[in-house]
Every structure is written in C-alpha cells, then in structure tokens.
Design a protein around this motif. Sequence first.
Motif, mmCIF file in Angstrom:
data_model
loop_
_atom_site.group_PDB
_atom_site.id
_atom_site.type_symbol
_atom_site.label_atom_id
_atom_site.label_comp_id
_atom_site.label_asym_id
_atom_site.label_seq_id
_atom_site.Cartn_x
_atom_site.Cartn_y
_atom_site.Cartn_z
ATOM 1 N N MET A 1 56.537 51.027 0.320
ATOM 2 C CA MET A 1 55.852 52.226 0.792
ATOM 3 C C MET A 1 56.807 53.198 1.471
ATOM 4 S SD MET A 1 52.603 52.133 0.017
ATOM 5 C CE MET A 1 51.310 52.695 1.147
ATOM 6 N N ASN A 2 57.978 52.737 1.822
ATOM 7 C CA ASN A 2 58.901 53.547 2.616
ATOM 8 C C ASN A 2 60.271 53.584 1.933
ATOM 9 O OD1 ASN A 2 56.937 53.731 4.911
ATOM 10 N ND2 ASN A 2 57.253 51.528 4.862
ATOM 11 N N PRO A 3 60.390 54.413 0.906
ATOM 12 C CA PRO A 3 61.606 54.371 0.091
ATOM 13 C C PRO A 3 62.850 54.890 0.800
ATOM 14 C CG PRO A 3 60.148 56.153 -0.631
ATOM 15 C CD PRO A 3 59.389 55.352 0.378
ATOM 16 N N ASP A 4 62.709 55.770 1.776
ATOM 17 C CA ASP A 4 63.905 56.414 2.337
ATOM 18 C C ASP A 4 63.763 56.714 3.823
ATOM 19 O OD1 ASP A 4 61.931 58.273 2.095
ATOM 20 O OD2 ASP A 4 63.175 59.833 1.210
ATOM 21 N N PRO A 5 63.587 55.660 4.624
ATOM 22 C CA PRO A 5 63.392 55.901 6.056
ATOM 23 C C PRO A 5 64.685 56.291 6.761
ATOM 24 C CG PRO A 5 63.550 53.555 5.632
ATOM 25 C CD PRO A 5 63.559 54.230 4.285
ATOM 26 N N ASP A 6 64.574 57.249 7.692
ATOM 27 C CA ASP A 6 65.633 57.487 8.665
ATOM 28 C C ASP A 6 65.131 56.943 9.998
ATOM 29 O OD1 ASP A 6 67.576 58.729 7.064
ATOM 30 O OD2 ASP A 6 66.591 60.668 7.236
ATOM 31 N N THR B 152 59.896 55.599 14.950
ATOM 32 C CA THR B 152 59.358 56.266 13.753
ATOM 33 C C THR B 152 60.406 56.145 12.650
ATOM 34 O OG1 THR B 152 60.221 58.530 13.912
ATOM 35 C CG2 THR B 152 58.369 57.977 15.355
ATOM 36 N N ILE B 153 60.082 56.664 11.476
ATOM 37 C CA ILE B 153 61.074 56.559 10.392
ATOM 38 C C ILE B 153 61.561 57.933 9.928
ATOM 39 C CG2 ILE B 153 60.271 54.272 9.726
ATOM 40 C CD1 ILE B 153 58.986 55.520 7.229
ATOM 41 N N GLY B 154 61.585 58.910 10.839
ATOM 42 C CA GLY B 154 62.225 60.180 10.494
ATOM 43 C C GLY B 154 61.363 61.377 10.812
ATOM 44 N N ARG B 155 60.925 62.074 9.757
ATOM 45 C CA ARG B 155 60.111 63.268 9.979
ATOM 46 C C ARG B 155 58.942 62.921 10.906
ATOM 47 N NH1 ARG B 155 61.361 63.982 4.784
ATOM 48 N NH2 ARG B 155 59.517 62.939 3.942
ATOM 49 N N GLY B 156 58.645 63.810 11.820
ATOM 50 C CA GLY B 156 57.562 63.559 12.755
ATOM 51 C C GLY B 156 58.039 62.971 14.069
ATOM 52 N N GLN C 200 51.638 47.106 2.686
ATOM 53 C CA GLN C 200 50.358 47.828 2.493
ATOM 54 C C GLN C 200 50.169 48.384 1.095
ATOM 55 O OE1 GLN C 200 50.112 50.917 5.526
ATOM 56 N NE2 GLN C 200 51.432 49.740 6.877
ATOM 57 N N ARG C 201 50.873 47.850 0.132
ATOM 58 C CA ARG C 201 50.921 48.464 -1.186
ATOM 59 C C ARG C 201 49.650 48.255 -2.004
ATOM 60 N NH1 ARG C 201 54.457 52.157 -3.683
ATOM 61 N NH2 ARG C 201 54.136 51.941 -5.891
ATOM 62 N N SER D 185 54.633 70.355 11.388
ATOM 63 C CA SER D 185 55.566 69.440 10.711
ATOM 64 C C SER D 185 55.270 69.303 9.219
ATOM 65 C CB SER D 185 55.534 68.054 11.379
ATOM 66 O OG SER D 185 54.366 67.346 10.992
ATOM 67 N N SER E 25 56.090 59.660 3.085
ATOM 68 C CA SER E 25 56.240 58.301 3.620
ATOM 69 C C SER E 25 56.760 58.303 5.048
ATOM 70 C CB SER E 25 57.147 57.465 2.711
ATOM 71 O OG SER E 25 58.467 57.977 2.722
ATOM 72 N N GLN E 26 57.585 59.278 5.404
ATOM 73 C CA GLN E 26 58.085 59.278 6.780
ATOM 74 C C GLN E 26 56.963 59.646 7.765
ATOM 75 O OE1 GLN E 26 61.776 61.494 7.086
ATOM 76 N NE2 GLN E 26 62.905 60.001 5.882
ATOM 77 N N LEU E 27 56.177 60.655 7.419
ATOM 78 C CA LEU E 27 55.067 61.029 8.304
ATOM 79 C C LEU E 27 53.968 59.967 8.316
ATOM 80 C CD1 LEU E 27 54.858 64.855 7.579
ATOM 81 C CD2 LEU E 27 55.681 63.746 9.666
ATOM 82 N N ARG E 28 53.835 59.258 7.200
ATOM 83 C CA ARG E 28 52.811 58.213 7.105
ATOM 84 C C ARG E 28 52.983 57.157 8.200
ATOM 85 N NH1 ARG E 28 51.435 53.420 4.828
ATOM 86 N NH2 ARG E 28 49.369 53.376 3.850
ATOM 87 N N TRP E 29 54.231 56.919 8.590
ATOM 88 C CA TRP E 29 54.503 55.928 9.634
ATOM 89 C C TRP E 29 53.741 56.245 10.929
ATOM 90 C CZ3 TRP E 29 57.124 51.450 9.118
ATOM 91 C CH2 TRP E 29 57.359 50.738 10.289
ATOM 92 N N LEU E 30 53.495 57.526 11.163
ATOM 93 C CA LEU E 30 52.835 57.956 12.406
ATOM 94 C C LEU E 30 51.352 57.604 12.415
ATOM 95 C CD1 LEU E 30 54.477 61.459 12.860
ATOM 96 C CD2 LEU E 30 55.204 59.271 13.820
ATOM 97 N N ARG F 151 43.102 54.488 -3.408
ATOM 98 C CA ARG F 151 43.838 53.379 -2.786
ATOM 99 C C ARG F 151 42.994 52.781 -1.648
ATOM 100 N NH1 ARG F 151 50.100 53.716 -1.354
ATOM 101 N NH2 ARG F 151 50.205 52.910 -3.458
ATOM 102 N N TYR F 152 42.889 51.482 -1.660
ATOM 103 C CA TYR F 152 42.148 50.695 -0.653
ATOM 104 C C TYR F 152 40.623 50.790 -0.828
ATOM 105 C CZ TYR F 152 46.731 51.009 1.687
ATOM 106 O OH TYR F 152 48.077 50.992 1.981
#
Lengths: 453, 453
Positions: A45-50, A72-76, A268-269, B86, B114-119, B168-169
């Motif tokens: 679900m997270n191909p490119d996290p920062d 977090t994993i980047g943006r946001g 969560q895929r 954002s 995917s990065q914003l999804r983490w939030l 999804r889900y």
Amino acid sequence: MTAGTDGRGGPAGTTGSGDGDRIVALDVLDIRFPTSRELDGSDAMNPDPDYSAAYVVLRTSNGPEGYGLAFTIGRGNDVQAAAIRSLAHHVVGRPVPETAADLAALSAELVGDSQLRWLGPEKGVAHMALGAVVNAAWDLAARRAGLPLWRFLSGMTPEEIVGLVDFRYLSDALTPDEALDILRRAEPGRAERAAALVRDGYPAYTTSPGWLGYTDDKLAGLARQALADGFDMIKLKVGGSLDDDVRRLGLAREVVGPDVRIAVDANQRWDVGTAIAWMRELAPFDPYWIEEPTSPDDVLAHAAIARAVSPIRVATGEHVQNRVVFKQLLQAGAVDVVQLDACRVGGVNENVAILLLAAKFGVPVCPHAGGVGLCELVRHLAMVDFVAVSGTTEGRVIEWVDHLHEHFTDPAVVRGGRYVAPAEPGFSARLRDETLTDYRYPDGPVWTGLEER
Amino acid sequence: MTAGTDGRGGPAGTTGSGDGDRIVALDVLDIRFPTSRELDGSDAMNPDPDYSAAYVVLRTSNGPEGYGLAFTIGRGNDVQAAAIRSLAHHVVGRPVPETAADLAALSAELVGDSQLRWLGPEKGVAHMALGAVVNAAWDLAARRAGLPLWRFLSGMTPEEIVGLVDFRYLSDALTPDEALDILRRAEPGRAERAAALVRDGYPAYTTSPGWLGYTDDKLAGLARQALADGFDMIKLKVGGSLDDDVRRLGLAREVVGPDVRIAVDANQRWDVGTAIAWMRELAPFDPYWIEEPTSPDDVLAHAAIARAVSPIRVATGEHVQNRVVFKQLLQAGAVDVVQLDACRVGGVNENVAILLLAAKFGVPVCPHAGGVGLCELVRHLAMVDFVAVSGTTEGRVIEWVDHLHEHFTDPAVVRGGRYVAPAEPGFSARLRDETLTDYRYPDGPVWTGLEER
C-alpha cells in the motif's frame, strides 16, 4: 489562552513540579528522511514512503526538556505538525508534570478539548497530535525522574496506573476494578522481571529482509543475515502479486528452515474473500501470522478472516486508531496478536489502556515498530507489559527494523535477536541536533541538496 | 508536483473538459462563526462550539468555480484548512471535471495518495479534507452542467454511478453487481420522483428546540413553534443529566402530543450499560430514535444497545468516519437509521457508497445536518437517494437546524416541514462574499470586534 484555564484538567497551579519549573514553549519541527530512494519501507500500500516525523519539543523554564513525535510517511507531515501546534495552549505555562496524576490530568485535558475532538473524535491527525504531546510529557517526566520510561511507569502503583486510563467506552469489556486486579496480580514479580530484562533483553523479530521492493537475492541474503544475527522470527511483506508472494515466501522458508517463524504482512491490501483465498495459497509455507489483512477499521472482517485462516494468527494495530477499536477486535476474537503503536493513538495513557485490554483477553501484545523512532519508543511499552501488566514474554516479540536509529540520541539496540533494555532517562524520542538541522523539510541541506541534483 | 503526474488516476490530459478549461488554483479560507455565545449547538459533548468551515474554492481558467467545505466546531479549523491545502497538487492544473468518470478518477487519486493515506487511513482530518475537495469538484461539475447536484447525479446511468464507488473493503457486504441491481430497480420511476420532489419537497425534522443549553421555556416555545411550522418530528439533546432529560422530554411530549415523533441525541456520551439504563428511563416518553448513544467507532456497542432498547431505533453517522464503519454497523444490525454527513467522509463518491450500502440492508438514510452548510449539502444527497437509489421517502427525514443559512448564496429552505428541492446549479456550498470577509478567522471584523470588547 493559557494552559489550564479552559475548564478541563484543573487549573495549571494545582499539579506538577514542586520546584516551580514550567513548560514555557511547545516547538514543532517537520523532519523528513528521503527513504523512498532506497525502497526501504516499501509495501503493497505504500510504494514510496519518505519516513518522517512531526517532532515536538517541550521547552522548560529549567532543567531537561521533553521530546515526542508523530510518525508519517512524507506528504502531510506539515499538517501533522500544524495539528500538534494547535495543542500548545494546553501545555504552555503548565507546571512540568512529575506524577501519574499530573500525566493523567494532561491526557484528560487534551482528549477533552471538545472543539478539537470534532476533528476525530480520537482518531487520525488530531489524535496522533495529542499522542505526540502526551508522549513528550511522559518523556519529560521520566527525564526529571532520572529513569527510562519503562522503569518510571512500571514503578507506579496499580492504583496510579489505573488512574492513567480513560475508561470511557471501555466498561463493557474492562472496568477499573478488573484493571486493578490485573495490575495487582503482576505486582509481586516486578523487580525480578525488571532484572531479567536488564540481563536478557526482550525478544525481537526483524522485518528488514521483507520489503516488497527488494529483489529475491536481497531477500535471501537478508534472511540469512537475520539467522546469523540471532533472530528466530522474520517478516515479509505480501499482497502485491500472489505469484511473487508464493515464490518469495518459499524462498524465505528454504533459507531459514522450518523452525524459524515467518510472519507475513499485507498492509491492508485485501477484502475478506481475497484475504482468505490468498492465505490459503501461502499456508503451505507455515506463516506465523497474517498482519493487516484488510482495513484496520474492519473489526467484523478481521473476525471473519481469523475464523477462516486459523491456526494462522491474525495481527493488526499500527493503524488501529484508538482503544475503542482494539476493544472490539478483542471482543470479537478478531485478533490473535495486538500490535500497538507508540505514535498512532493518544500516547502512553491510551497504550496503557490497550495493554490492559489485551491482558484481560489474554492476547499477546507485539508492538509495531520501524518508521521513525517507533523501535525507540515501543520497547519501553513492551517492557512495561512484561514488568507490570501481563508479566510474561510468552508469544510476545517486538518488531525490529534496522534503519534511521543513528538519528536518535538513545537509539534502540538489538543484540542476539533481543532488544536491550534502555537505561537512559526518558522515552528515547530525542533526535540528534545534527538531524534536526540536516533533515528539516523543506529547507534542510539534505532536501535542498536533492532538489539541486 | 503537477496534478495527474504521480501515477494514480491517469495523466491530467486524459479526462475532463472538452473546451480546455482547467482548475488553476485551490484556495482555502478559515471561516468561523462565534456561535458559542448563544449556546446554539450546545450538547452533552460539545458545550461551546464555534461553528466553522474550512472553505475551499476551486478557481478555474474560465467559467464557474467550485465550492466545498469541511465543517468543524472551532479550534482546529486552521489544521483542517492546512489539510485541504495539502491536496492542491492533485487538482491544480487538472481539466475541469465534467463526467462521472472524471469525478471517479479524481476521488480515486485523492484516496490513493499513499503518503497522505498514512494520516488516516480514510478518517479524521485527512479524510474530511479530501471530502471537501471532492465535493467542490462535484459542485464545479454540476455548475458547468447547469444542474443542481441532485439532478446532475441522479441523471447518471446506473453504470456511471457504480463507477463512482470505491468497493475496496465492501465486497463482503456489497458487490458492484448488487449495487447495479439496486440502481437499475430504481431507474424506471426517476422522472416521476424528481417531479414529486419539486412539487412536494422532502420530509424534514427540526433540532432547533432541543439544544442542551436552552431553558425549559425556550424548549417548550420552540417545540410549539415546530408544530406550527408543520414539522411532525423534533429532536432533543440528552445525556447531560438524567433528571433533566426526564423533565425535558416529558415537557416536550406534553407540548407536541402523542403523534409527533421525538428523537433524542446523546452525542456519544454513554458507555453501553449507561445507554441502556438511561434509555429505559426515557422509554415512557416514546422516543423515536436514540442518536449517537456511544462512540461512533463502536460497532459492537451499537449492536448491543440496539438489541436492548428495541423498539426504540438506534441512529448514528455524523461522526462515522467512512464506508467501512457504516458497512459494519449495517452488517451487525447495529443501526436502524443511517445518518450520513456530507462533510465527514470522502465526499459525494463515498456517500454514494453509503447510500447503496443502506439500500442493500434496507435501512433508511436520514442525513445529519446543521453545522455550517450541512443542510445545504445533504438535501441533495437525500434527494439522490429518493430519485435514484432507494426510491422511497418512507421512514426518511432530513435534519433541519435553522441557523447560519443566511451566509449561503443558495440556502436550504424548509416549508411546511419539508425541504424545498434546490433548483440552482451546483452543490449549494457557496458562501456569500460578505461572509468570507466578515467571518474570516482571526482577522475578519467579527473576530477583531469580539477581541476589542
């Protein structure tokens, strides 16, 4: 508005430091690591996290400061930082918290901010924000006490620990009296178990071999290395392609042999039907648990999957938003493993509630780690579970991901497949000063350097 | 980053306006109303809300703009605004959306970041932010089509409507084929039902008498007024004090007589046991539903309460974070009334999913309204339900709270206890220009004037 003047948690003068020290500022920094370039942390679900941290510092009028973060994993990450800043009026001007009662009052005031509550309630950005502040307050209190958090917290009386917990919405599964019973049963052996932790550490497993972006060779090499490093459990990411998963899991099983546990993690895929069908294909390789098979919000789906894939365990938690969802997962028999996360929920106080719920239902807690600082923080919580709550490490293991530790002043250390018990005062969330300069987003040299290339 | 270049939803050039119009800016304003001074909106969990909107404008290269908002109750509205900002890179530069496919692609791209999804994922601040942007895009598309949103959406084919939904889900409760069947069954009578809406409007109930901060006299007077205004259902806030609730509900019943429905709303105040015991005391006054008896996250608790308080209905939704939780509430028989909210979830697309889920389980949708702009928006969704999904208003009613409508250019209107069908193009979220100037926080004259007093 000055802290303590808006009707919750009592006036600022009634709790806190006897020597008059106060919190004078809440600073927040947007720190990001460009991890997407190496595919560390890549999953279905997270191909490119920062990997990033909205990092909070509680500045004090005197003595040690407190440190916390939201991962977090980047943006946001800037939005997360803004949410933490919005809590400043609850802490600035407040006496430095010292006691369980101080920390309970602070948590209650933050959770009870009725206007901010609308943004959740008790979930997502707003909840992670208050979790970061609560954790920073715990870090501060433990530093002042001169103890690592796991010792500071597990040294409190059962009554004090029960007093940390917000029992709202829990009473159909766990009452304060039941919580007190759990804690009292664990009280006699505390000193002995703490000594065992210092001597032997706490069991760990490693996710380092299993990121989805890695080649088969890298996977096999890292699985071999895991054995050599003393781990008896590894974890692989799955859920991208069934063919790939069968091949990769087969390869991993071949490398580690039949006795090492291999957990798999779908991030969560899947929907329910896909999860069950997919796990049927992976079952011949004896996976130890399936982690995050579907939406972290879906208690009923986890229950259906758990019934269908047994004896493979179902695990979840890193995205479980609060104690209310953990409660239901336990009530429904939907999880066999509780993967609490130090930075997803409302901080130490809510994680104590989750430890108590898991103990009530007899389900092991195996914390989620990795990310930024999660290994550093969750080791304390797992050790509190062992010393003061469940009293056992049976079926329990902390995730270990070997990256980004060099940025912390008190980094997590794993030796021979076990977490070393931290000895420095605090909750271990403090980032090194150089890191705060170099990785600040978007103007730190690491990021301006990337843009120039 | 330019919209459409990051791998989801297709390149920006493949969808959208034939005449080349593009979205050129996403503006966000922090608008707040000082409602806490009058105790409008006061309930057991929200004693002093300042109703607010994080307001979004999609500026275009040519022709009408699009308007959307996230509703909050004061503090944190700036955080909500930052979360909306954002998302700008997903929409700025994009062709103006025109078709169902355009709107499906935009929603999918926003949910799929995917990065914003983490939030979240798909909850809280981050999810409300994308809902505001999705709703603004729908407003824009409907304005361009020259239709009110309810006509624009209910004029789409069943296939187009199914294409809006992220399944999804959901597949363990609702498949795309089942959704298509529901929509096809409702297709024949669409024109007739649309005509009936224009002629007769849509049933409403009023919450205006029941805010917790009101005196008994004010409550009785407003209940009388509700009858005179043609309502056959009112709602009272409960959950502060049982004695007060018994007195207030008794008074209301005396005023309105036995045939007018009185719903009660606890705003998440109770645990399971308290909810059941409290409703037993209120049962003699024949409450129509109990709304938000406990945590909106607690599917199992709602199910337990619903079993115990039947035949009193259980209602929830204004804080239900996404379609996954609604799905479970329906699967578990935990709700008798689905109270979707226009601004809590991921916008029109996710609300279409919720309408379809409710139709599948045969549970009526009675939208949550009030706040800022919710009456304006949800009337469209309820009308879509009637025209294109459930095909009935049986057991269905939209909440009406009579405040703040004067700030909208296309305000909700209720006559004789029924919502008038909106006729102006768009989704009705546009605030008047004077409001944007006067109520901007913290520097608009309404707020600087308050500080000076």
